[in-house]
Design a protein around this motif. Structure first.
Motif, PDB file in Angstrom:
ATOM      1  N   UNK A  98      63.515  30.930  51.948  1.00 31.14           N
ATOM      2  CA  UNK A  98      63.897  30.864  53.354  1.00 31.14           C
ATOM      3  C   UNK A  98      63.710  29.436  53.866  1.00 31.14           C
ATOM      4  N   UNK A  99      62.663  28.763  53.366  1.00 30.21           N
ATOM      5  CA  UNK A  99      62.358  27.397  53.783  1.00 30.21           C
ATOM      6  C   UNK A  99      62.136  26.543  52.541  1.00 30.21           C
ATOM      7  N   UNK A 100      62.763  25.366  52.523  1.00 26.65           N
ATOM      8  CA  UNK A 100      62.493  24.366  51.492  1.00 26.65           C
ATOM      9  C   UNK A 100      62.062  23.099  52.208  1.00 26.65           C
ATOM     10  N   UNK A 101      60.892  22.599  51.840  1.00 26.12           N
ATOM     11  CA  UNK A 101      60.329  21.405  52.462  1.00 26.12           C
ATOM     12  C   UNK A 101      60.554  20.227  51.518  1.00 26.12           C
ATOM     13  N   UNK A 102      61.120  19.150  52.063  1.00 26.61           N
ATOM     14  CA  UNK A 102      61.388  17.950  51.265  1.00 26.61           C
ATOM     15  C   UNK A 102      60.954  16.719  52.051  1.00 26.61           C
ATOM     16  N   UNK A 103      60.927  15.579  51.372  1.00 30.09           N
ATOM     17  CA  UNK A 103      60.788  14.321  52.108  1.00 30.09           C
ATOM     18  C   UNK A 103      62.192  13.944  52.591  1.00 30.09           C
ATOM     19  N   UNK A 104      62.364  12.779  53.148  1.00 27.44           N
ATOM     20  CA  UNK A 104      63.667  12.418  53.700  1.00 27.44           C
ATOM     21  C   UNK A 104      64.566  11.773  52.645  1.00 27.44           C
ATOM     22  N   UNK A 105      64.625  12.374  51.484  1.00 33.92           N
ATOM     23  CA  UNK A 105      65.528  11.948  50.426  1.00 33.92           C
ATOM     24  C   UNK A 105      66.891  12.572  50.721  1.00 33.92           C
ATOM     25  N   UNK A 106      67.856  11.752  51.130  1.00 35.29           N
ATOM     26  CA  UNK A 106      69.140  12.272  51.598  1.00 35.29           C
ATOM     27  C   UNK A 106      69.896  13.016  50.502  1.00 35.29           C
ATOM     28  N   UNK A 107      69.831  12.529  49.259  1.00 33.30           N
ATOM     29  CA  UNK A 107      70.512  13.214  48.161  1.00 33.30           C
ATOM     30  C   UNK A 107      69.926  14.611  47.967  1.00 33.30           C
ATOM     31  N   UNK A 108      68.606  14.729  48.026  1.00 27.73           N
ATOM     32  CA  UNK A 108      67.946  16.026  47.879  1.00 27.73           C
ATOM     33  C   UNK A 108      68.288  16.943  49.043  1.00 27.73           C
ATOM     34  N   UNK A 109      68.283  16.409  50.251  1.00 32.10           N
ATOM     35  CA  UNK A 109      68.601  17.227  51.424  1.00 32.10           C
ATOM     36  C   UNK A 109      70.047  17.740  51.363  1.00 32.10           C
TER      37      UNK A 109
END
Length: 197
Positions: free
Chosen positions: A160-171
């Motif tokens: 339901x939730x995925x937490x990432x840093x501000x890596x645009x490719x990952x987002x």
């Protein structure tokens, strides 16, 4: 050399190996560089004629890890994703929130290591899977996230939730593979950026 080999098998740190050698023989002239060289020779002897990647693949097979890889030019491993079979049970039981983050340039080949971490209802984290990527481009990350999506046995039990840093490719990859999922930014990384700036 026997002491170094035995202690390396037990995963003792080089500085502690050196201290042990000095305790056994106060007149020892052994330097830390010699410990590192002996450990490297020991690891090479275990691996035999295999390359490090061939050895890793054999270990994944031996320990029954589930893994996928993509090749470049039919000989070079481009991307590699693996997880332990027990991770399937944990992911399907605790599928609400996951953290995905990369480590940069921390291995010999300077490849990004993408780490997937899940959270139980009692706020205990567990490793879900790992991926070495050729680069942090959207297509590499999408391939990895598609393998990660395959861990979930039911489509109604996706994160339901995925937490990432501000890596645009990952987002962008998360938006592509997990359409119904909310992508949040990691507070730790936000705090770190605020302190830095």
């Amino acid at each position: 050399m026997k002491i170094i080999d035995d202690m390396t098998k037990l995963m003792v740190k080089p500085k502690n190996i050196l201290l042990t050698l000095k305790e056994h023989n106060a007149n020892s002239c052994t330097m830390i560089k010699q410990i590192y060289n002996a450990r490297s020779a020991y690891h090479s002897s275990i691996r035999g004629a295999d390359t490090e990647m061939q050895h890793l693949m054999k270990l994944l097979e031996r320990d029954q890890y589930i893994h996928w890889h993509r090749l470049k030019d039919e000989v070079v491993v481009r991307d590699l994703f693996w997880y332990h079979p027990d991770a399937i049970k944990l992911c399907n039981a605790c599928h609400l929130a996951f953290f995905i983050d990369s480590t940069y340039k921390t291995n010999r080949y300077r490849l990004p290591l993408l780490d997937f971490v899940g959270v139980t209802p009692t706020v205990i984290t567990f490793s879900t899977g790992f991926a070495y990527l050729e680069g942090e481009r959207v297509n590499n990350i999408v391939w990895t996230l598609e393998r990660f999506r395959g861990v979930f046995l039911r489509n109604d039990h996706l994160p339901i939730v995925i937490v990432t840093d501000r890596d645009l490719a990952l987002m962008n990859a998360v938006k592509t593979v997990f359409l119904e999922c909310t992508n949040l930014l990691c507070r730790f990384h936000i705090d770190k950026n605020v302190k830095a700036k």
